[in-house]
Design a protein around this motif. Structure first.
Motif, PDB file in Angstrom:
ATOM      1  N   ILE A 218       0.149  -2.929 -29.369  1.00  0.00           N
ATOM      2  CA  ILE A 218      -0.837  -1.871 -29.144  1.00  0.00           C
ATOM      3  C   ILE A 218      -2.150  -2.457 -28.628  1.00  0.00           C
ATOM      4  O   ILE A 218      -2.832  -1.842 -27.796  1.00  0.00           O
ATOM      5  CB  ILE A 218      -1.072  -1.054 -30.429  1.00  0.00           C
ATOM      6  CG1 ILE A 218       0.243  -0.482 -30.945  1.00  0.00           C
ATOM      7  CG2 ILE A 218      -2.038   0.101 -30.147  1.00  0.00           C
ATOM      8  CD1 ILE A 218       0.127   0.213 -32.291  1.00  0.00           C
ATOM      9  N   ALA A 219      -2.513  -3.661 -29.102  1.00  0.00           N
ATOM     10  CA  ALA A 219      -3.698  -4.319 -28.559  1.00  0.00           C
ATOM     11  C   ALA A 219      -3.526  -4.564 -27.065  1.00  0.00           C
ATOM     12  O   ALA A 219      -4.467  -4.413 -26.278  1.00  0.00           O
ATOM     13  CB  ALA A 219      -3.958  -5.637 -29.294  1.00  0.00           C
ATOM     14  N   GLY A 220      -2.308  -4.921 -26.659  1.00  0.00           N
ATOM     15  CA  GLY A 220      -2.026  -5.095 -25.235  1.00  0.00           C
ATOM     16  C   GLY A 220      -2.129  -3.791 -24.464  1.00  0.00           C
ATOM     17  O   GLY A 220      -2.627  -3.761 -23.330  1.00  0.00           O
ATOM     18  N   LEU A 221      -1.672  -2.702 -25.074  1.00  0.00           N
ATOM     19  CA  LEU A 221      -1.801  -1.392 -24.433  1.00  0.00           C
ATOM     20  C   LEU A 221      -3.269  -1.030 -24.248  1.00  0.00           C
ATOM     21  O   LEU A 221      -3.649  -0.468 -23.210  1.00  0.00           O
ATOM     22  CB  LEU A 221      -1.107  -0.326 -25.287  1.00  0.00           C
ATOM     23  CG  LEU A 221       0.418  -0.352 -25.332  1.00  0.00           C
ATOM     24  CD1 LEU A 221       0.940   0.680 -26.324  1.00  0.00           C
ATOM     25  CD2 LEU A 221       1.007  -0.098 -23.948  1.00  0.00           C
ATOM     26  N   TRP A 222      -4.105  -1.357 -25.245  1.00  0.00           N
ATOM     27  CA  TRP A 222      -5.532  -1.060 -25.132  1.00  0.00           C
ATOM     28  C   TRP A 222      -6.142  -1.844 -23.974  1.00  0.00           C
ATOM     29  O   TRP A 222      -6.906  -1.293 -23.178  1.00  0.00           O
ATOM     30  CB  TRP A 222      -6.254  -1.401 -26.439  1.00  0.00           C
ATOM     31  CG  TRP A 222      -7.688  -0.972 -26.414  1.00  0.00           C
ATOM     32  CD1 TRP A 222      -8.184   0.253 -26.763  1.00  0.00           C
ATOM     33  CD2 TRP A 222      -8.811  -1.745 -25.972  1.00  0.00           C
ATOM     34  NE1 TRP A 222      -9.554   0.277 -26.558  1.00  0.00           N
ATOM     35  CE2 TRP A 222      -9.955  -0.924 -26.080  1.00  0.00           C
ATOM     36  CE3 TRP A 222      -8.963  -3.050 -25.493  1.00  0.00           C
ATOM     37  CZ2 TRP A 222     -11.238  -1.369 -25.742  1.00  0.00           C
ATOM     38  CZ3 TRP A 222     -10.230  -3.489 -25.151  1.00  0.00           C
ATOM     39  CH2 TRP A 222     -11.352  -2.668 -25.275  1.00  0.00           C
ATOM     40  N   ARG A 223      -5.800  -3.123 -23.852  1.00  0.00           N
ATOM     41  CA  ARG A 223      -6.345  -3.919 -22.752  1.00  0.00           C
ATOM     42  C   ARG A 223      -5.898  -3.369 -21.401  1.00  0.00           C
ATOM     43  O   ARG A 223      -6.674  -3.332 -20.448  1.00  0.00           O
ATOM     44  CB  ARG A 223      -5.929  -5.391 -22.912  1.00  0.00           C
ATOM     45  CG  ARG A 223      -6.694  -6.130 -23.996  1.00  0.00           C
ATOM     46  CD  ARG A 223      -6.389  -7.614 -23.976  1.00  0.00           C
ATOM     47  NE  ARG A 223      -5.018  -7.896 -24.374  1.00  0.00           N
ATOM     48  CZ  ARG A 223      -4.635  -8.132 -25.624  1.00  0.00           C
ATOM     49  NH1 ARG A 223      -5.520  -8.128 -26.600  1.00  0.00           N
ATOM     50  NH2 ARG A 223      -3.374  -8.374 -25.912  1.00  0.00           N
ATOM     51  N   ALA A 224      -4.639  -2.949 -21.317  1.00  0.00           N
ATOM     52  CA  ALA A 224      -4.130  -2.406 -20.054  1.00  0.00           C
ATOM     53  C   ALA A 224      -4.825  -1.093 -19.690  1.00  0.00           C
ATOM     54  O   ALA A 224      -5.227  -0.888 -18.537  1.00  0.00           O
ATOM     55  CB  ALA A 224      -2.618  -2.192 -20.157  1.00  0.00           C
ATOM     56  N   ARG A 225      -4.985  -0.205 -20.678  1.00  0.00           N
ATOM     57  CA  ARG A 225      -5.671   1.061 -20.402  1.00  0.00           C
ATOM     58  C   ARG A 225      -7.145   0.835 -20.093  1.00  0.00           C
ATOM     59  O   ARG A 225      -7.731   1.527 -19.262  1.00  0.00           O
ATOM     60  CB  ARG A 225      -5.530   2.006 -21.606  1.00  0.00           C
ATOM     61  CG  ARG A 225      -4.197   2.671 -21.702  1.00  0.00           C
ATOM     62  CD  ARG A 225      -3.975   3.664 -20.566  1.00  0.00           C
ATOM     63  NE  ARG A 225      -4.763   4.883 -20.760  1.00  0.00           N
ATOM     64  CZ  ARG A 225      -5.725   5.293 -19.942  1.00  0.00           C
ATOM     65  NH1 ARG A 225      -6.048   4.580 -18.871  1.00  0.00           N
ATOM     66  NH2 ARG A 225      -6.381   6.425 -20.166  1.00  0.00           N
ATOM     67  N   HIS A 226      -7.749  -0.155 -20.749  1.00  0.00           N
ATOM     68  CA  HIS A 226      -9.152  -0.454 -20.512  1.00  0.00           C
ATOM     69  C   HIS A 226      -9.368  -0.895 -19.067  1.00  0.00           C
ATOM     70  O   HIS A 226     -10.316  -0.444 -18.402  1.00  0.00           O
ATOM     71  CB  HIS A 226      -9.618  -1.539 -21.482  1.00  0.00           C
ATOM     72  CG  HIS A 226     -11.072  -1.844 -21.389  1.00  0.00           C
ATOM     73  ND1 HIS A 226     -11.569  -3.134 -21.355  1.00  0.00           N
ATOM     74  CD2 HIS A 226     -12.156  -1.041 -21.308  1.00  0.00           C
ATOM     75  CE1 HIS A 226     -12.880  -3.097 -21.257  1.00  0.00           C
ATOM     76  NE2 HIS A 226     -13.273  -1.851 -21.235  1.00  0.00           N
ATOM     77  N   VAL A 227      -8.501  -1.768 -18.561  1.00  0.00           N
ATOM     78  CA  VAL A 227      -8.688  -2.236 -17.189  1.00  0.00           C
ATOM     79  C   VAL A 227      -8.453  -1.095 -16.198  1.00  0.00           C
ATOM     80  O   VAL A 227      -9.141  -0.990 -15.176  1.00  0.00           O
ATOM     81  CB  VAL A 227      -7.782  -3.448 -16.869  1.00  0.00           C
ATOM     82  CG1 VAL A 227      -6.322  -3.079 -16.772  1.00  0.00           C
ATOM     83  CG2 VAL A 227      -8.228  -4.123 -15.574  1.00  0.00           C
ATOM     84  N   GLN A 228      -7.525  -0.205 -16.506  1.00  0.00           N
ATOM     85  CA  GLN A 228      -7.320   0.958 -15.642  1.00  0.00           C
ATOM     86  C   GLN A 228      -8.565   1.831 -15.604  1.00  0.00           C
ATOM     87  O   GLN A 228      -8.972   2.327 -14.542  1.00  0.00           O
ATOM     88  CB  GLN A 228      -6.126   1.780 -16.140  1.00  0.00           C
ATOM     89  CG  GLN A 228      -4.773   1.164 -15.841  1.00  0.00           C
ATOM     90  CD  GLN A 228      -3.644   2.040 -16.347  1.00  0.00           C
ATOM     91  OE1 GLN A 228      -3.793   2.755 -17.333  1.00  0.00           O
ATOM     92  NE2 GLN A 228      -2.518   1.982 -15.680  1.00  0.00           N
ATOM     93  N   MET A 229      -9.173   2.018 -16.770  1.00  0.00           N
ATOM     94  CA  MET A 229     -10.387   2.826 -16.834  1.00  0.00           C
ATOM     95  C   MET A 229     -11.511   2.188 -16.026  1.00  0.00           C
ATOM     96  O   MET A 229     -12.221   2.863 -15.286  1.00  0.00           O
ATOM     97  CB  MET A 229     -10.810   3.003 -18.291  1.00  0.00           C
ATOM     98  CG  MET A 229     -12.085   3.814 -18.506  1.00  0.00           C
ATOM     99  SD  MET A 229     -13.561   2.772 -18.541  1.00  0.00           S
ATOM    100  CE  MET A 229     -13.324   1.906 -20.090  1.00  0.00           C
ATOM    101  N   VAL A 230     -11.653   0.865 -16.147  1.00  0.00           N
ATOM    102  CA  VAL A 230     -12.697   0.160 -15.398  1.00  0.00           C
ATOM    103  C   VAL A 230     -12.448   0.289 -13.899  1.00  0.00           C
ATOM    104  O   VAL A 230     -13.372   0.559 -13.120  1.00  0.00           O
ATOM    105  CB  VAL A 230     -12.757  -1.316 -15.817  1.00  0.00           C
ATOM    106  CG1 VAL A 230     -13.667  -2.113 -14.882  1.00  0.00           C
ATOM    107  CG2 VAL A 230     -13.257  -1.434 -17.257  1.00  0.00           C
ATOM    108  N   GLU A 231     -11.211   0.118 -13.474  1.00  0.00           N
ATOM    109  CA  GLU A 231     -10.890   0.251 -12.047  1.00  0.00           C
ATOM    110  C   GLU A 231     -11.152   1.679 -11.562  1.00  0.00           C
ATOM    111  O   GLU A 231     -11.605   1.883 -10.431  1.00  0.00           O
ATOM    112  CB  GLU A 231      -9.430  -0.125 -11.812  1.00  0.00           C
ATOM    113  CG  GLU A 231      -9.171  -1.613 -11.949  1.00  0.00           C
ATOM    114  CD  GLU A 231      -7.703  -1.978 -11.788  1.00  0.00           C
ATOM    115  OE1 GLU A 231      -7.418  -3.115 -11.409  1.00  0.00           O
ATOM    116  OE2 GLU A 231      -6.851  -1.105 -12.051  1.00  0.00           O
ATOM    117  N   ARG A 232     -10.896   2.639 -12.422  1.00  0.00           N
ATOM    118  CA  ARG A 232     -11.141   4.031 -12.034  1.00  0.00           C
ATOM    119  C   ARG A 232     -12.630   4.295 -11.874  1.00  0.00           C
ATOM    120  O   ARG A 232     -13.042   5.098 -11.023  1.00  0.00           O
ATOM    121  CB  ARG A 232     -10.547   4.957 -13.097  1.00  0.00           C
ATOM    122  CG  ARG A 232     -10.758   6.435 -12.821  1.00  0.00           C
ATOM    123  CD  ARG A 232      -9.923   7.293 -13.737  1.00  0.00           C
ATOM    124  NE  ARG A 232     -10.163   8.706 -13.510  1.00  0.00           N
ATOM    125  CZ  ARG A 232      -9.344   9.668 -13.901  1.00  0.00           C
ATOM    126  NH1 ARG A 232      -8.224   9.366 -14.524  1.00  0.00           N
ATOM    127  NH2 ARG A 232      -9.625  10.932 -13.659  1.00  0.00           N
TER     128      ARG A 232
END
Length: 268
Positions: A218-232
């Motif tokens: 889940i920590a990995g999922l948070w990092r992945a979603r975080h980078v998507q949010m930053v790119e957005r």
């Protein structure tokens, strides 16, 4: 028998007591006074940005509390308690992933109205988030030298996390206490295979390992979603805290707290 005898020492509960109110217990005036937008002219979404990130820090504080207690419970042999707290950690972490959707209601144009005010501040500098990584098993001593903006208190906390045992240390210690070899990573991996293939003897160790890998996942999922949010929000622009922004964050998506638990899957 009077009501005081029922509640102990004459203490009265409910509205009639008037001893401690909801607001005073939660210190709401101070808490709600911490969201102070800086933009001039005002930017509507700055309050949202501040609120979400302050909420993250509150949850990080709770995560640290639960992770530390879970680690100590493993050392004490109280695996039921460790598993209970790790499952709570999973729920909190899923909430943190979902909270990203709130930030994504802010358009890039909205963010640009106040983004320049953030330099050089960045979520990349969250000391509590780094503490959680260190405590989980991913220690990074270089973080202390890379970020000169740490307060003395933050630096001391991070130094303590670098020096103290991690959740993984506690789990490996548990393997050793059960008579399983752990002198090298190779031996630990062999012991993990033993745990996985002899569930009649090691079922509690197996399920604790599953709770650890869920935390990692889940920590990995948070990092992945975080980078998507930053790119957005900002695309490939540099981050406000001096990092390269999304490219740096994407490099960290692959970070794993417990690589041997992932490698175990290939050995079964």
């Amino acid at each position: 028998m009077g009501s005081g005898a029922l509640t102990g020492a004459g203490r009265r509960f409910g509205e009639e007591g008037g001893v401690l109110t909801y607001g005073r217990y939660l210190r709401l005036p101070g808490l709600l006074g911490q969201q102070v937008p800086q933009a001039d002219p005002p930017a509507h979404d700055e309050l949202l940005f501040i609120t979400v990130h302050q909420a993250y820090e509150l949850w990080f504080k709770q995560l640290l509390y639960e992770l530390e207690t879970a680690r100590d419970a493993i050392y004490a042999g109280e695996l039921w308690q460790a598993r209970h707290l790790l499952r709570r950690v999973h729920v909190i972490e899923r909430l943190l992933v979902e909270q990203i959707e709130v930030i994504e209601t802010m358009t890039p144009q909205d963010f640009l109205q106040f983004r320049s005010l953030l330099a050089p501040a960045s979520g990349f500098q969250s000391a509590q988030f780094r503490e959680a990584e260190f405590l989980s098993g991913a220690k990074d001593p270089g973080f202390l030298s890379r970020f000169r903006g740490l307060t003395d208190a933050e630096r001391l906390r991070l130094e303590r996390r670098l020096a103290e045992p991690t959740l993984w240390d506690a789990y490996v210690g548990l393997l050793a206490a059960r008579g399983l070899p752990v002198a090298t990573d190779h031996e630990v991996l062999r012991s993990l295979v033993t745990v996985a293939t002899d569930r009649s003897r090691h079922d509690d160790l197996w399920w604790l390992a599953e709770d650890l890998i869920t935390h990692d996942e889940i920590a990995g999922l948070w990092r992945a979603r975080h980078v998507q949010m930053v790119e957005r929000q900002i695309g490939t622009k540099s981050g406000t805290g001096g990092s390269t922004g999304a490219p740096y964050l994407r490099e960290r998506v692959a970070l794993r707290y417990y690589p041997l638990l992932w490698e175990l899957r290939a050995r079964l």
